[in-house]
Design a protein around this motif. Structure first.
Motif, mmCIF file in Angstrom:
data_model
loop_
_atom_site.group_PDB
_atom_site.id
_atom_site.type_symbol
_atom_site.label_atom_id
_atom_site.label_comp_id
_atom_site.label_asym_id
_atom_site.label_seq_id
_atom_site.Cartn_x
_atom_site.Cartn_y
_atom_site.Cartn_z
ATOM 1 N N GLU A 1 0.891 -1.209 -0.057
ATOM 2 C CA GLU A 1 -0.511 0.340 -0.069
ATOM 3 C C GLU A 1 1.147 1.166 -0.178
ATOM 4 O O GLU A 1 0.795 2.373 -0.723
ATOM 5 C CB GLU A 1 -1.040 -0.052 1.143
ATOM 6 C CG GLU A 1 -2.130 0.948 1.181
ATOM 7 C CD GLU A 1 -3.166 1.580 2.077
ATOM 8 O OE1 GLU A 1 -3.320 -0.179 2.873
ATOM 9 O OE2 GLU A 1 -3.842 1.614 2.040
ATOM 10 N N PHE A 2 1.725 1.559 0.849
ATOM 11 C CA PHE A 2 3.017 3.056 0.900
ATOM 12 C C PHE A 2 3.141 2.617 -0.306
ATOM 13 O O PHE A 2 2.917 3.662 -0.708
ATOM 14 C CB PHE A 2 3.539 3.097 1.434
ATOM 15 C CG PHE A 2 4.549 3.841 2.211
ATOM 16 C CD1 PHE A 2 3.888 4.941 2.442
ATOM 17 C CD2 PHE A 2 5.814 4.083 1.583
ATOM 18 C CE1 PHE A 2 4.724 5.959 2.554
ATOM 19 C CE2 PHE A 2 6.249 5.310 1.237
ATOM 20 C CZ PHE A 2 5.761 6.367 1.668
ATOM 21 N N LEU A 3 3.806 1.548 -1.174
ATOM 22 C CA LEU A 3 4.584 2.303 -2.574
ATOM 23 C C LEU A 3 2.856 2.408 -3.263
ATOM 24 O O LEU A 3 4.359 3.118 -4.624
ATOM 25 C CB LEU A 3 5.205 0.634 -2.814
ATOM 26 C CG LEU A 3 6.637 -0.093 -1.947
ATOM 27 C CD1 LEU A 3 6.977 -1.118 -2.313
ATOM 28 C CD2 LEU A 3 7.073 1.109 -1.813
ATOM 29 N N ALA A 4 2.177 2.232 -3.471
ATOM 30 C CA ALA A 4 1.270 1.927 -4.633
ATOM 31 C C ALA A 4 1.103 3.930 -4.142
ATOM 32 O O ALA A 4 0.935 4.857 -5.117
ATOM 33 C CB ALA A 4 0.624 1.616 -4.077
ATOM 34 N N LYS A 5 0.593 4.268 -2.887
ATOM 35 C CA LYS A 5 0.870 6.236 -3.140
ATOM 36 C C LYS A 5 1.935 6.479 -2.911
ATOM 37 O O LYS A 5 1.905 7.249 -3.907
ATOM 38 C CB LYS A 5 1.279 5.633 -1.456
ATOM 39 C CG LYS A 5 -0.992 5.455 -0.422
ATOM 40 C CD LYS A 5 -0.939 5.677 0.765
ATOM 41 C CE LYS A 5 -1.715 4.978 2.121
ATOM 42 N NZ LYS A 5 -2.943 6.065 1.511
ATOM 43 N N LEU A 6 3.227 5.825 -2.646
ATOM 44 C CA LEU A 6 4.353 6.421 -3.346
ATOM 45 C C LEU A 6 4.357 6.663 -4.829
ATOM 46 O O LEU A 6 4.735 7.932 -5.310
ATOM 47 C CB LEU A 6 5.723 6.598 -3.153
ATOM 48 C CG LEU A 6 7.021 6.249 -3.484
ATOM 49 C CD1 LEU A 6 6.377 7.962 -2.482
ATOM 50 C CD2 LEU A 6 7.969 6.063 -3.065
ATOM 51 N N TYR A 7 3.973 6.204 -5.251
ATOM 52 C CA TYR A 7 3.897 5.873 -7.199
ATOM 53 C C TYR A 7 3.135 7.117 -7.766
ATOM 54 O O TYR A 7 3.704 7.308 -8.270
ATOM 55 C CB TYR A 7 3.774 4.526 -7.551
ATOM 56 C CG TYR A 7 3.351 5.014 -8.615
ATOM 57 C CD1 TYR A 7 4.056 4.561 -9.974
ATOM 58 C CD2 TYR A 7 1.479 4.877 -9.669
ATOM 59 C CE1 TYR A 7 4.022 4.459 -10.667
ATOM 60 C CE2 TYR A 7 1.809 4.507 -11.017
ATOM 61 C CZ TYR A 7 2.391 4.632 -11.890
ATOM 62 O OH TYR A 7 2.449 4.361 -13.138
ATOM 63 N N PHE A 8 1.691 7.099 -6.833
ATOM 64 C CA PHE A 8 1.068 8.013 -7.507
ATOM 65 C C PHE A 8 1.156 9.470 -6.877
ATOM 66 O O PHE A 8 1.368 10.432 -7.643
ATOM 67 C CB PHE A 8 -0.776 7.660 -6.816
ATOM 68 C CG PHE A 8 -0.897 6.791 -7.906
ATOM 69 C CD1 PHE A 8 -1.420 7.020 -8.692
ATOM 70 C CD2 PHE A 8 -1.369 5.391 -7.229
ATOM 71 C CE1 PHE A 8 -1.397 5.626 -10.019
ATOM 72 C CE2 PHE A 8 -1.933 4.480 -7.289
ATOM 73 C CZ PHE A 8 -2.241 4.775 -9.251
ATOM 74 N N ALA A 9 1.615 9.924 -5.500
ATOM 75 C CA ALA A 9 2.030 10.499 -5.180
ATOM 76 C C ALA A 9 3.585 11.160 -5.873
ATOM 77 O O ALA A 9 3.632 12.569 -6.124
ATOM 78 C CB ALA A 9 2.803 10.690 -4.082
ATOM 79 N N GLN A 10 4.548 10.541 -6.587
ATOM 80 C CA GLN A 10 5.225 10.915 -7.247
ATOM 81 C C GLN A 10 5.175 11.446 -8.955
ATOM 82 O O GLN A 10 5.847 12.403 -8.961
ATOM 83 C CB GLN A 10 6.311 9.430 -7.341
ATOM 84 C CG GLN A 10 7.691 9.863 -8.046
ATOM 85 C CD GLN A 10 7.212 8.661 -9.442
ATOM 86 O OE1 GLN A 10 7.255 9.263 -10.097
ATOM 87 N NE2 GLN A 10 5.950 7.451 -9.138
#
Lengths: 196, 196
Positions: B105-114
């Motif tokens: 989940e965090f890696l997914a958030k980071l992907y879209f945030a980035q």
DNA sequence: GGCCGCATGTAATCTGTTACATGATTCT
DNA sequence: AGAATCATGTAACAGATTACATGCGGCC
């Protein structure tokens, strides 16, 4: 046929509660409720526990005998079969196959290994370390082949590498705490030799 | 009512694929199949994707219009609603609540945030760092209250501490790579100032 | 009187995986 | 001719969680 695993792969851990003496399901549940030892890592719901045990009985790892208890509801006492004992040992000493399985499954293995003997603990730790080093090598080559422009992809690799490295360091700590290696040159060995 | 989460909590990530332009389910699936970016961390099965999208539509995050395609099967084009946009933003910038949620989940958030902006990335990273530091403090006090004789319990704590520390270091690396802090004293700042 | 502990579970529900259906088109 | 791609899903099953049922005895 070596162990049909459920996705969690943890059902074989339950056999560990029956190694030393037969028990009934409710008691296993009570042990897991305590905020210590395995209860610290495995929050197993009661209904789920009963269904896992039923499956282990179907598979022939467990045999049960009902003990009437006077006024209380009767206990269904569970006992390991030979197959159960073998399956447990094989589960216990095999390393987990993904980093994500450390948090639960590996900690469960370590719990029972540590209860069993320093030798079992050492075997488990050695095998897991080997597995981890292999993954780490793979990850590092994978990280190198990522184009530098793909910054996100690279960070994903680096996250995994960081977690794995931390796990490897921790495995060493486990060995020191639970099963100090017998034949190494070092402070402990020296002291032993002086005593002899 | 702030986001009803599925156990994985990841369904809101799907909204991220619709932020910039409407798409259809099959295309999202294709993106996730590629062994890069989010596809690197999220292996979502086709059937599951369709069911998650159906639920997001029921919840009112998505609206769909069917586009006939001549000979090909018609596309069901998905579009974010206002609610969908809000829910996605709120999901995107909120930290995950357990160490185990980093891997997915965090890696997914980071992907879209980035993908969105350095500012969003910085916000997410800051909040996650704060959360991690809080857990770490808790874990350390917990580790101290474990009796020294309970070696296994102590090792469990130390495992978690090790993983968290590695995650914190990695968060710093993310910030450096994706969203270097604007107002700090350091090499970059000096260079900027000289240019001005 | 009411709730908790003992000890067994079952039933309903939810999440996720695997396998399959459709039906045209394009690639080998 | 046979396989893969496009694009939608449905159906069946496996795994796990939540809630509930039973029925007795002891504690507040």
């Amino acid at each position: 046929m070596p162990l049909i695993k459920s996705p969690l792969g943890l059902e074989y851990a339950l056999l560990g509660f029956l190694r030393t003496q037969p028990t009934h399901a409710y008691e296993i549940h009570q042990m897991l409720l305590r905020a210590e030892a395995l209860g610290l890592v495995w929050r197993l719901k009661q209904a789920h526990l009963y269904s896992l045990l039923a499956r282990l009985e179907e598979e022939g790892c467990i045999e049960s005998t009902t003990q009437p208890q006077g006024t209380r509801p009767p206990r269904k006492v569970l006992e390991l079969t030979t197959k159960g004992r073998e399956d447990f040992q094989s589960w216990l000493l095999s390393p987990v196959e993904h980093g994500r399985d450390f948090r639960l499954e590996f900690l469960a293995k370590l719990y029972f290994a540590q209860e069993e003997s320093p030798a079992a603990t050492r075997t488990l730790l050695d095998r897991q370390r080997t597995a981890c080093r292999d993954w780490l090598a793979e990850l590092r080559t994978q990280a190198e082949t990522v184009e530098p422009a793909r910054r996100y992809d690279r960070l994903v690799c680096e996250f995994r590498i960081g977690q794995l490295e931390a796990a490897l360091l921790w495995l060493d700590e486990c060995e020191q705490t639970l099963a100090p290696p017998p034949g190494r040159i070092g402070a402990n060995r020296r002291r032993d030799e002086l005593r002899v």
